[in-house]
Design an enzyme around this catalytic site. Sequence first.
Site, PDB file in Angstrom:
ATOM      1  N   GLU A  98      -0.530  -9.302   2.392  1.00 52.74           N
ATOM      2  CA  GLU A  98      -1.144  -9.163   3.656  1.00 52.74           C
ATOM      3  C   GLU A  98      -2.037  -7.689   3.449  1.00 52.74           C
ATOM      4  OE1 GLU A  98      -1.224 -11.447   6.048  1.00 52.74           O
ATOM      5  OE2 GLU A  98       0.593 -12.438   5.515  1.00 52.74           O
ATOM      6  N   CYS A 115      -3.595  -4.623  12.014  1.00 49.14           N
ATOM      7  CA  CYS A 115      -4.520  -5.211  11.050  1.00 49.14           C
ATOM      8  C   CYS A 115      -5.401  -6.290  11.518  1.00 49.14           C
ATOM      9  CB  CYS A 115      -3.499  -5.866  10.006  1.00 49.14           C
ATOM     10  SG  CYS A 115      -2.224  -6.929  10.793  1.00 49.14           S
TER      11      CYS A 115
HETATM   12  P1  NAP Z   1      -0.866   1.272   1.679  1.00 52.15           P
HETATM   13  O1  NAP Z   1      -1.317   2.769   1.364  1.00 52.15           O
HETATM   14  O2  NAP Z   1      -1.223   0.372   0.820  1.00 52.15           O
HETATM   15  O3  NAP Z   1       0.744   1.495   1.764  1.00 52.15           O
HETATM   16  C1  NAP Z   1       1.383   0.168   2.329  1.00 52.15           C
HETATM   17  C2  NAP Z   1       3.044   0.501   1.389  1.00 52.15           C
HETATM   18  O4  NAP Z   1       2.507   0.217   0.085  1.00 52.15           O
HETATM   19  C3  NAP Z   1       3.701   1.595   1.901  1.00 52.15           C
HETATM   20  O5  NAP Z   1       4.831   1.376   2.071  1.00 52.15           O
HETATM   21  C4  NAP Z   1       3.404   2.615   0.598  1.00 52.15           C
HETATM   22  O6  NAP Z   1       4.385   3.434   0.515  1.00 52.15           O
HETATM   23  C5  NAP Z   1       3.261   1.457  -0.543  1.00 52.15           C
HETATM   24  N1  NAP Z   1       2.821   1.755  -1.695  1.00 52.15           N
HETATM   25  C6  NAP Z   1       2.062   2.800  -1.910  1.00 52.15           C
HETATM   26  N2  NAP Z   1       1.652   2.524  -3.186  1.00 52.15           N
HETATM   27  C7  NAP Z   1       2.455   1.749  -3.892  1.00 52.15           C
HETATM   28  C8  NAP Z   1       2.523   1.197  -5.166  1.00 52.15           C
HETATM   29  N3  NAP Z   1       2.000   1.611  -6.219  1.00 52.15           N
HETATM   30  N4  NAP Z   1       3.383   0.006  -5.497  1.00 52.15           N
HETATM   31  C9  NAP Z   1       4.408  -0.578  -4.309  1.00 52.15           C
HETATM   32  N5  NAP Z   1       4.146  -0.006  -3.035  1.00 52.15           N
HETATM   33  C10 NAP Z   1       3.180   1.086  -2.866  1.00 52.15           C
HETATM   34  O7  NAP Z   1      -1.574   0.803   3.212  1.00 52.15           O
HETATM   35  P2  NAP Z   1      -1.301   1.678   4.557  1.00 52.15           P
HETATM   36  O8  NAP Z   1      -2.371   3.006   4.317  1.00 52.15           O
HETATM   37  O9  NAP Z   1       0.086   2.333   4.798  1.00 52.15           O
HETATM   38  O10 NAP Z   1      -1.702   0.690   5.403  1.00 52.15           O
HETATM   39  C11 NAP Z   1      -2.844   0.470   5.939  1.00 52.15           C
HETATM   40  C12 NAP Z   1      -3.734  -0.852   5.563  1.00 52.15           C
HETATM   41  O11 NAP Z   1      -2.865  -1.986   5.581  1.00 52.15           O
HETATM   42  C13 NAP Z   1      -4.636  -1.235   6.097  1.00 52.15           C
HETATM   43  O12 NAP Z   1      -5.897  -1.440   5.239  1.00 52.15           O
HETATM   44  C14 NAP Z   1      -4.407  -2.306   7.007  1.00 52.15           C
HETATM   45  O13 NAP Z   1      -5.556  -3.184   7.154  1.00 52.15           O
HETATM   46  C15 NAP Z   1      -3.205  -3.178   6.280  1.00 52.15           C
HETATM   47  N6  NAP Z   1      -2.569  -3.667   6.902  1.00 52.15           N
HETATM   48  C16 NAP Z   1      -2.607  -4.962   6.745  1.00 52.15           C
HETATM   49  C17 NAP Z   1      -1.673  -5.909   7.627  1.00 52.15           C
HETATM   50  C18 NAP Z   1      -1.652  -7.328   7.512  1.00 52.15           C
HETATM   51  O14 NAP Z   1      -0.667  -7.976   8.033  1.00 52.15           O
HETATM   52  N7  NAP Z   1      -2.536  -8.042   6.967  1.00 52.15           N
HETATM   53  C19 NAP Z   1      -0.908  -5.122   8.521  1.00 52.15           C
HETATM   54  C20 NAP Z   1      -0.953  -3.915   8.632  1.00 52.15           C
HETATM   55  C21 NAP Z   1      -1.622  -3.314   7.860  1.00 52.15           C
HETATM   56  P3  NAP Z   1       3.881   4.895   1.074  1.00 52.15           P
HETATM   57  O15 NAP Z   1       3.687   4.988   2.447  1.00 52.15           O
HETATM   58  O16 NAP Z   1       5.430   5.513   0.637  1.00 52.15           O
HETATM   59  O17 NAP Z   1       2.813   5.466   0.163  1.00 52.15           O
END
Ligand code: NAP
Length: 526
Positions: free
Chosen positions: A257, A296
Site C-alpha cells: 500500500e 493515504c
Molecule cells: P516509509 O518511509 O516508506 O516508511 C514506512 C515503513 O517502512 C516504516 O515502518 C519504516 O521504518 C519502514 N522502512 C523504511 N525503510 C525500509 C526498508 N528499507 N525496508 C523495510 N522497511 C523499511 O513511509 P512513511 O514516510 O512512514 O509513510 C508515508 C507514506 O506512506 C506516504 O507516502 C503515504 O502515502 C503512504 N501511506 C500509504 C497508505 C496506504 O494504505 N496506501 C497508508 C498510509 C501511508 P522506519 O519508520 O523505522 O523508517
Amino acid sequence: MTELLPNHLAGRWQTGGGPGTPLFDPVLGTELVRVSNAGLDLEAGYAYARDEGGPALRALTYVQRAGLLSAIVDVLKANRDRYFDIALANSGTTKQDSAVDIDGAIFTLGQYARWGASLGATHWLPDGETVLLAKDGAFRSRHVQVPTRGLALFINAFNFPAWGLWEKAAPALLSGVPVVAKPATATAWLTQAMVADVAAAGILPAGALSVVCGGAQGLLSPLRPFDVVSFTGSADTAAAIRSHDAVVRRSVRVNIEADSLNSALLLPDAQPGSEAFDLLVREVVREMTVKSGQKCTAIRRIFVPASCYAAAGEAIAAKLSRITVGNPRNETVRMGALASRQQWESVQAGTAALRRHADVLHDGSAVPLVDADPAVAACAGPTLLGATRREAACIVHDTEVFGPVATLLPYEGLHDALDQIRLGQGSLVASLYTADAALAADAALALADSHGRLHVVTPEVAAVHTGHGNVMPMSLHGGPGRAGGGEELGGLRALGFYHRRAAIQAAGAVTDLLDGAVPQRSMPGH
Ligand code: NAP
C-alpha cells in the site's frame, strides 16, 4: 534519558541495544520514549513465531480464532483512554483524529471477529465449487484454501499506529497466521503499548503476536518462502522491499500500500448552489484537515467543471479559513500536528514545489497557531492551491504532499475529467459528487480499473455515507499502479493473502468427503 521500550519477540520482552532512537511530542518537541531493536536475534524470533505461534493458532478453528479477536477488542477497549493519551503525545492529534486511528482499529477487529464466527468450526476453507474433470464425474477438482505455514511481517507507516496494526492483524490472526509488527519509528509507541496490553492479557498463544520497534535494518533477510509481508508506506521503500532477495528469490508474497493522489470529482450536473456541490466542499475540507491530511486516502486533487472553478475555490477556502490549528490540548483546536518535524519539513518542501506551478487559494502558512510555538511544533495550516494551466498542472498529478494540502483543477467535459484523474497513475480512492445516479454509475465504472474504491456521494446518502477517506473493513482498501497494487480488507477477501490455494484432484469419493466437511461459507478468491 527516557524509557527504552522493549520489543516482544520469541515470546518474551527483549530490550534492544544502544541508546535507541527518541520519539517526540510533535507539538511540544519534548522527548517521550526511545526504541531500539539493535542486537535482536530476528532469525530466532521469526523461527519462534513460525514454529510455536503458527501451529498453536492453526490448531484452533476459525470460530475459535474469531473468539481471540473479540477478546483483543475487550482489552483494547479497556485501555482505550491510555491510547488516546499516547496518541495525543506522540502523534499530536486531536481527540477526533485519534479516534479515527484507535476506534477505527477496534471497529475493524470487532468486524473480523463477527465475520470469523460465521466461518465455522473448521481448519480450512473451500474455494468455489467442485468441478468435474472426467465426463462421468469419477474424477474431480476441488479448490481449497489453507493457512500459510509462515509468518506475516507487517511494516507500517507513521500515520496509523493503531489501525495500521489491527487492520492487518485481524485477517492474519483469523487465518491462523502469526504476526510480527514493525511500526514506523516516529509513532511506534502506540503500537507497542497495544501489543504489550494484549500480551499481558494472555489471550494469544506464545509467538502469535510480536512487535519489533526501531529501524528496518535486517528485517526482511530472515524471511522464508511461506512468509508474507504487508507493507504500508512510501513508493521508495516499497521498491526496496520488492527488490529484496526474500521477495525476488524466495517468493515471499508481498502486499504493498503506497502513496496515492486521490481525487474528488464534481460531476457536470452539479452546479454551485446544488446539494452535490455543497457535499463536495464539505468532504474536501474534512479530508484536508482530518489527521492534518496525513491519510493515504485523503483528497489531493479536486476536479470541478471549469464553470464552477471560482465558486468551488471560494467555498472551500471560506471553510478552511475557520479551521483552528495548533496544540490539540486546547479544546478550540480543530487540527493538531503532523507526526514529526521531519514530516513538517517534507510538507513545506512539497507545498513549495506545487506553489511554483499553482495559485494559492488559501494559504496555510499564514494561519496563526493556537498554543504552539511555530519554531518547534510540527503544525501546518491547510493550504488550497489551484492549477488552471495544463502544463503546470502536471506536477499536481505526480506530487503527493502528505499533509493538509490539496489542489483544485478545472475540467472541460467529463472525458477530460476522467483523463486527468487517470494521470494519477492509479489511486486508492476517488469520490464522485452528483445528483444523477446514471452519470455516477458510468463515471464510477470508468474509473474502476485505476482505483481500489469509488465513493459516490449523492444527496440521498448525505447523512449516511461513510466518508471519502474512511477505510471500512467491508470494502477493498488498496489501489493499482502508483498506489502499490495491493489489496487489503474487503471483508473475508482479506483472508486470501494469508492462505495458500490448492486444487485437490481426486475421485468423487474423496471430493465428496471434502464437500461434506465444508463449512457453510465459501471464501471469495483473493
Ligand atoms: P516509509 O518511509 O516508506 O516508511 C514506512 C515503513 O517502512 C516504516 O515502518 C519504516 O521504518 C519502514 N522502512 C523504511 N525503510 C525500509 C526498508 N528499507 N525496508 C523495510 N522497511 C523499511 O513511509 P512513511 O514516510 O512512514 O509513510 C508515508 C507514506 O506512506 C506516504 O507516502 C503515504 O502515502 C503512504 N501511506 C500509504 C497508505 C496506504 O494504505 N496506501 C497508508 C498510509 C501511508 P522506519 O519508520 O523505522 O523508517
